[in-house]
Design a protein around this motif. Structure first.
Motif, PDB file in Angstrom:
ATOM      1  N   GLU A   1      19.902  12.242 -22.924  1.00  0.00           N
ATOM      2  CA  GLU A   1      20.120  13.664 -23.150  1.00  0.00           C
ATOM      3  C   GLU A   1      18.870  14.432 -22.712  1.00  0.00           C
ATOM      4  N   SER A   2      19.079  15.632 -22.219  1.00  0.00           N
ATOM      5  CA  SER A   2      17.979  16.417 -21.703  1.00  0.00           C
ATOM      6  C   SER A   2      16.931  16.681 -22.780  1.00  0.00           C
ATOM      7  N   LYS A   3      15.676  16.369 -22.472  1.00  0.00           N
ATOM      8  CA  LYS A   3      14.587  16.673 -23.403  1.00  0.00           C
ATOM      9  C   LYS A   3      13.565  17.615 -22.756  1.00  0.00           C
ATOM     10  N   PHE A   4      13.875  18.080 -21.547  1.00  0.00           N
ATOM     11  CA  PHE A   4      12.986  18.994 -20.846  1.00  0.00           C
ATOM     12  C   PHE A   4      13.714  20.300 -20.559  1.00  0.00           C
ATOM     13  N   THR A   5      12.969  21.383 -20.563  1.00  0.00           N
ATOM     14  CA  THR A   5      13.501  22.668 -20.137  1.00  0.00           C
ATOM     15  C   THR A   5      12.598  23.226 -19.036  1.00  0.00           C
ATOM     16  N   CYS A   6      13.138  24.132 -18.267  1.00  0.00           N
ATOM     17  CA  CYS A   6      12.382  24.707 -17.154  1.00  0.00           C
ATOM     18  C   CYS A   6      12.646  26.205 -17.089  1.00  0.00           C
ATOM     19  N   ASN A   7      11.587  26.983 -17.010  1.00  0.00           N
ATOM     20  CA  ASN A   7      11.693  28.412 -16.774  1.00  0.00           C
ATOM     21  C   ASN A   7      11.284  28.682 -15.332  1.00  0.00           C
ATOM     22  N   MET A   8      12.147  29.333 -14.566  1.00  0.00           N
ATOM     23  CA  MET A   8      11.862  29.636 -13.175  1.00  0.00           C
ATOM     24  C   MET A   8      11.954  31.147 -12.955  1.00  0.00           C
ATOM     25  N   SER A   9      11.034  31.659 -12.159  1.00  0.00           N
ATOM     26  CA  SER A   9      11.054  33.087 -11.874  1.00  0.00           C
ATOM     27  C   SER A   9      10.544  33.340 -10.464  1.00  0.00           C
TER      28      SER A   9
ATOM     29  N   HIS B   1      18.098  23.729 -19.043  1.00  0.00           N
ATOM     30  CA  HIS B   1      17.796  22.357 -19.425  1.00  0.00           C
ATOM     31  C   HIS B   1      17.740  21.519 -18.146  1.00  0.00           C
ATOM     32  N   ILE B   2      16.765  20.644 -18.065  1.00  0.00           N
ATOM     33  CA  ILE B   2      16.624  19.800 -16.877  1.00  0.00           C
ATOM     34  C   ILE B   2      17.474  18.549 -17.041  1.00  0.00           C
ATOM     35  N   ARG B   3      18.402  18.357 -16.133  1.00  0.00           N
ATOM     36  CA  ARG B   3      19.265  17.177 -16.184  1.00  0.00           C
ATOM     37  C   ARG B   3      18.460  15.922 -15.846  1.00  0.00           C
ATOM     38  N   SER B   4      18.836  14.803 -16.464  1.00  0.00           N
ATOM     39  CA  SER B   4      18.253  13.501 -16.134  1.00  0.00           C
ATOM     40  C   SER B   4      19.244  12.728 -15.284  1.00  0.00           C
ATOM     41  N   SER B   5      18.750  12.038 -14.268  1.00  0.00           N
ATOM     42  CA  SER B   5      19.650  11.307 -13.379  1.00  0.00           C
ATOM     43  C   SER B   5      18.887  10.221 -12.645  1.00  0.00           C
ATOM     44  N   SER B   6      19.605   9.129 -12.360  1.00  0.00           N
ATOM     45  CA  SER B   6      19.050   8.089 -11.487  1.00  0.00           C
ATOM     46  C   SER B   6      19.364   8.398 -10.025  1.00  0.00           C
ATOM     47  N   LEU B   7      20.071   9.508  -9.796  1.00  0.00           N
ATOM     48  CA  LEU B   7      20.499   9.957  -8.466  1.00  0.00           C
ATOM     49  C   LEU B   7      21.504   8.997  -7.830  1.00  0.00           C
ATOM     50  N   SER B   8      22.132   8.167  -8.657  1.00  0.00           N
ATOM     51  CA  SER B   8      23.135   7.244  -8.122  1.00  0.00           C
ATOM     52  C   SER B   8      24.333   7.986  -7.552  1.00  0.00           C
ATOM     53  N   ASP B   9      24.577   9.191  -8.053  1.00  0.00           N
ATOM     54  CA  ASP B   9      25.684  10.002  -7.528  1.00  0.00           C
ATOM     55  C   ASP B   9      25.170  11.173  -6.699  1.00  0.00           C
TER      56      ASP B   9
END
Length: 266
Positions: A203-211, A226-234
């Motif tokens: 589950e996402s445990k990081f957040t990101c603010n972009m401007s 929220h920053i998604r976590s992925s192994s980039l398998s897809d």
């Protein structure tokens, strides 16, 4: 030390030596170590019916009318300490051995180990590449093979980057993950996504603010995600976290956009 004590310890030492010498490489059908009801690897406590059918604790608790699920006989289930000793002694190699994990784990703990294994692979999303490897190896692959620009995330967690269409690696010192920023040129403008690359999706445990704030056009905008976590398998994320609108954000001569500011909260 008297002679009687010495004579008692010799057989004990001999038995210990025999025990270690009995370790052999054998071939075993691992399905015989799985519960025949739920097919989950058997782990202590293990129960057996009066006929000798093994069953795991959960399935034993779910039995109906004191009947064995396999032979349908009315029976009482007793602990089978012999089988417990067997399953505790069977070890298998990690399924990530080809990626460098040399650990041997108890068979019924293999899935638990797999979820936490630092050698679990992540995947390169570049078209036609097909590379897979541990996170640190994939990070090197991005920067050396695909020449992706990279930046180390400072302790403050704040970055201001001049992005170009493509990938940008954000390294996190001493951690088994890194962040991957992706910018795509779309008909409506520049689209940016951010993903935490790690082998075991959580589950996402990081957040990101972009401007962004373009002095030339006066256009500005911001978002928090929220920053998604992925192994980039897809592959890369198919949704974007920030859009830099076409016509409202100026490009330089190299096709780069302005420098968006990123604050990654760890």
């Amino acid at each position: 030390m008297d002679d009687s004590s010495s004579s008692k310890r010799k057989p004990e030492a001999q038995r210990e030596g025999e025990s270690s010498a009995k370790r052999l490489n054998v071939t075993l059908g691992l399905e015989s170590l799985d519960c025949p009801i739920c097919f989950v690897p058997l782990s202590p406590p293990i129960f057996q019916c009066s006929v000798g059918h093994f069953i795991c604790e959960d399935c034993c608790a779910d039995r109906l009318n004191n009947k064995c699920h396999l032979c349908s006989l009315e029976t009482s289930f007793e602990r089978c300490f012999g089988m417990e000793h067997v399953v505790q002694s069977v070890t298998v190699g990690c399924s990530n051995d080809k990626y460098g994990c040399a650990e041997k784990v108890t068979y019924y703990k293999k899935e638990e180990h797999k979820k936490a294994c630092t050698y679990a692979p992540c995947f390169c999303p570049e078209s036609g590449c097909g590379f897979a490897g541990p996170t640190k190896v994939l990070l090197d692959h991005f920067t050396t093979q695909h020449k992706c620009p990279s930046t180390t995330l400072p302790d403050s967690g704040m970055l201001s980057l001049c992005l170009q269409p493509g990938l940008h690696v954000v390294k996190c010192t001493g951690n088994n993950y890194f962040f991957l920023l992706s910018m795509a040129s779309e008909p409506y403008g520049h689209a940016i996504s951010v993903v935490c690359v790690q082998p075991n999706m959580t589950e996402s445990k990081f957040t990101c603010n972009m401007s962004y704030d373009c002095i030339t056009t006066g256009c500005c905008g911001c978002t928090s995600c929220h920053i998604r976590s992925s192994s980039l398998s897809d592959g890369l994320p198919t949704v974007y976290d920030l859009i830099l609108p076409k016509g409202k954000v100026s490009d330089d001569a190299n096709g780069s956009c302005l420098e968006p500011a990123f604050i990654i909260n760890l």
